[in-house]
Structures are given as C-alpha cells and as structure tokens.
Design an enzyme around this catalytic site. Structure first.
Site, short mmCIF file in Angstrom:
data_model
loop_
_atom_site.label_atom_id
_atom_site.label_comp_id
_atom_site.label_asym_id
_atom_site.label_seq_id
_atom_site.Cartn_x
_atom_site.Cartn_y
_atom_site.Cartn_z
N TYR A 149 14.82 30.97 7.88
CA TYR A 149 13.59 31.63 8.31
C TYR A 149 13.50 31.68 9.84
CZ TYR A 149 11.72 31.49 3.57
OH TYR A 149 11.51 31.69 2.23
N LYS B 40 0.84 -1.20 0.00
CA LYS B 40 0.00 0.00 0.00
C LYS B 40 0.87 1.25 0.00
CE LYS B 40 -0.42 0.08 5.06
NZ LYS B 40 -1.34 0.17 6.21
#
Length: 401
Positions: A275, A44
């Site tokens: 940042y 999956k």
C-alpha cells in the site's frame, strides 16, 4: 470459528510458542534477587498477552501466592483458575460493587478516600474486609495523594471495617537506576508509611497477617534492598522483558513468534511493493510475503523498519505492514531456505521483544500485549503439568507440547 481440523500448526500462518519453563525460571530469579522478601506476580492483561489461565498456575507451582491484576473481570477469571491465593485488583472499586469483590475473594487496591469509605462501609455491615492501600508518590495516576494520606491519618475511624493487608506505591522511572526521581519517591513512600502509622495505628510490615509494604515492580527489584520492603511484584520481567535500560537483560526469553512464507517473487528496479508504494526497488530483489499483519499485533510502525530472521540471516521488512501481510527482502537468503511454507522468526533469539519494540518505536510491553488471537499458540516447558494448565483452555488453537 476454529475447528480441530484447521487448528494444527501446519495449517497456521503463524505460530506463537510460549516457554512456561522460562517463565518459572524468571520468577525464581526474581525471587532470589529479593532474597527473604516475598515475590508476587502481576498477571494483568492476560499475563501480558501470554494467557493468564495457563501462566498463573505455572507461577503458583513456582511458589507464588500473591497475584495482581488490573480489573475486576481479570480478578474473577483468575479466581476460577487459582483457589487459595491472594488476588489484588489495581483499579480498586472503579467498577463493580464491594459485594462483587467479596463474592470472589478479591482484594481491591483502594486508590482514594472515597474508595476507602465505600469499602469500610461494606466491611462494617459485614465484617472487616481485606484490601490494599495505594499511595501516590509521584506518578499522579492512581493512589492517595499526600493530602489524602494526611486526612486519613487525621481520621483513622475511616478505616473501621477495612483490614489493610498491603500498602503500596509505584515507581515512575525504576528502569533507569540513576534517575533523580527514584530516591524522592522512596522518601515519599517512607514518609507516607510513617504518617499512616502515626495517625491510624497501622504498622506496615507487622501484624498477623502482616500489612505488607510494596514499592518495587520488575525494575525496582534491581534498584537494591532499600526498595524491596516486604513484597516485590514483578510483571514484565517474568515474561522476558529487560528490567533495566541499557543493561544486559538477565531474564530468560519466553516467546518465539514464527510467521509462514506464503509466496516468493522476484522484483526489479522501479517496481514498488504494498500500500502507498512505500518502498521502491533500486535493483533485482527477491521478496517473501508472510501471513502476519497488524491485525495480529505486528505493529504498522514496523513498516520499512522491522525485520525477520531466517536462520542467521536478517530479512528486513520492505513496504508497509498491512492487516494480514508483510513483505521481507530475502535476496540474501538461499532459495531452498526462503520458500513458500517456510517459517521465519518475527520474534525470536535474534530479535527478542525489546529489540522489536525498539524498531517499532515503542516498548516491549506493547509488543507482548498486542500479540494476536489468530496465532496458533504452543505452550512448552511444563509437559508434566499439561492437563492442569489445559483445563482453562477451551479453544482448539492452543496446544500444550
């Protein structure tokens, strides 16, 4: 759009190498651990981010004949790659119609009496259709809770039109062998099997083909024979993640993620980086900027916590992880090694996915399934089968080496 001219590893900011031979070796190790019990494979989420269209054929060649996916779309895509195998869909009939499953020879894992009724009605109108039954033994997610198991046993006619091929459940804490929930879940599963046998006449573990019983996923396989029943269904361990907490990982490592240094600069006391000025330097430091960020799946939670390896030297992440870039401290790395164009290990022998996950405050599953699409992907280890694996690969940024 990726073009052949720009797709080579020499032009990539990062290279993700997937070792197909390691995946095959992990499957064989898990199959050996199960002994005579059959070993399936969970592919999956695009084989946990590694590319189901390439990984599933490798597992098939290693001997796997039963596969599990999460969604109908995943099942349809896998059927286009593999022909004569059983494919189970964990989410059952939550989306799509019974006809969609039948058209692609997919077996839904039926999670409720309502889903059983829908699949049975379809089977009665056509012919009995194969499916799995999911019993909830304590996860409280998908699966028939105890009262629905009882009601099914009291009304066995509800299974007319259904050909059960699997009865399964899922352990909540199998990665902790001594966890107090493991044994009660085992007992609940055995009790549910007995109720089904008594009420419906289904005899799990028998028949032709047999109704397989399955409780153990990756971690459950290591809990011992009591948990093995008729089918193990590993997922994460196939891709190198540790099946047990606080234990030596027996699985071969499958991936290596290398990021390219774009720039190197010297900074000094009082300067900040990135940042939010989230890191301030207290002395002379040499910084390397690497072309990988959270848009590539390098998690923002690794800000000021993660690290790269350049040979044997660890270069800690300093400042925030941004969308496309991270900065690492290479003060202790020779200048002729840490230079623009050089590759560093963001995931590798010194910092495997489980280690990176620990630094990020998450689990290895999230690290793998977050791996970005901008990486140049290299598949190694099965060169003799490259043409077969490459059939399903349509983008120029994936190569079989």
């Amino acid at each position: 759009m990726t073009t052949p001219e720009s797709a080579g590893p020499e032009n990539a900011n990062a290279i993700l190498t997937v070792d197909l031979a390691a995946i095959a070796a992990n499957y064989r190790l898990l199959a050996a651990k199960l002994g005579p019990i059959e070993c399936a494979a969970v592919v999956k989420a695009d084989a946990y981010g590694l590319g189901a269209a390439i990984v599933a054929p490798v597992l098939h060649r290693a001997g796997c004949r039963r596969f599990f996916v999460a969604t109908l779309d995943e099942g349809i895509a896998l059927r286009q790659v593999l022909g004569d195998v059983d494919i189970y869909v964990f989410s059952g009939l939550s989306v799509g119609t019974p006809a969609d499953f039948a058209a692609h020879r997919l077996q839904p894992v039926l999670n409720s009496l309502d889903e059983i009724d829908r699949w049975a009605a379809f089977g009665r109108a056509q012919e009995p259709r194969p499916a799995g039954l999911h019993i909830d033994t304590g996860m409280a997610r998908l699966g028939l809770p105890p009262d629905e198991v009882t009601r099914l046993g009291e009304a066995p006619h509800r299974l007319e039109g259904v050909r059960p091929t699997l009865v399964m459940s899922h352990l909540a804490c199998a990665d902790e062998p001594e966890h107090p929930l493991n044994r009660p879940q085992l007992a609940s599963f055995e009790a549910a099997l007995a109720r089904l046998q008594h009420g419906t006449g289904i005899v799990p573990g028998t028949g032709s083909p047999p109704v397989r019983r399955s409780l153990a996923a990756s971690s459950g396989i290591f809990l011992g024979e009591d948990y093995h029943f008729d089918l193990g269904r590993p997922g994460a361990a196939l891709y190198g993640l540790a099946p047990l907490k606080d234990a030596v990982n027996p699985m071969a490592q499958v991936i290596r993620l290398q990021g390219r240094i774009l720039q190197v600069r010297d900074v000094d006391t009082g300067m900040t980086v990135g940042y939010g000025a989230a890191h301030r330097f207290t002395g002379p430091t040499r910084l390397a900027t690497i072309g990988v960020g959270y848009a590539d799946g390098y998690l923002r939670s690794l800000s000021n916590r993660g690290g790269a390896y350049i040979g044997e030297k660890r270069a800690p992440v300093v400042g925030r992880v941004s969308m496309d870039l991270i900065t690492v401290d290479v003060t202790g790395v020779p200048r002729d090694v840490a230079h623009p164009g050089a590759l560093v290990d963001l995931i590798g022998p010194k910092n495997p996915p489980d280690t990176v996950a620990g630094e990020a405050g998450t689990i290895g599953y999230e690290i793998l399934t977050s791996l970005g699409r901008r990486y140049h992907r290299r598949y190694v280890g099965e060169t003799g089968h490259a043409p077969y694996a490459a059939r399903a690969v349509t983008t120029a940024d994936r190569t079989i080496a």
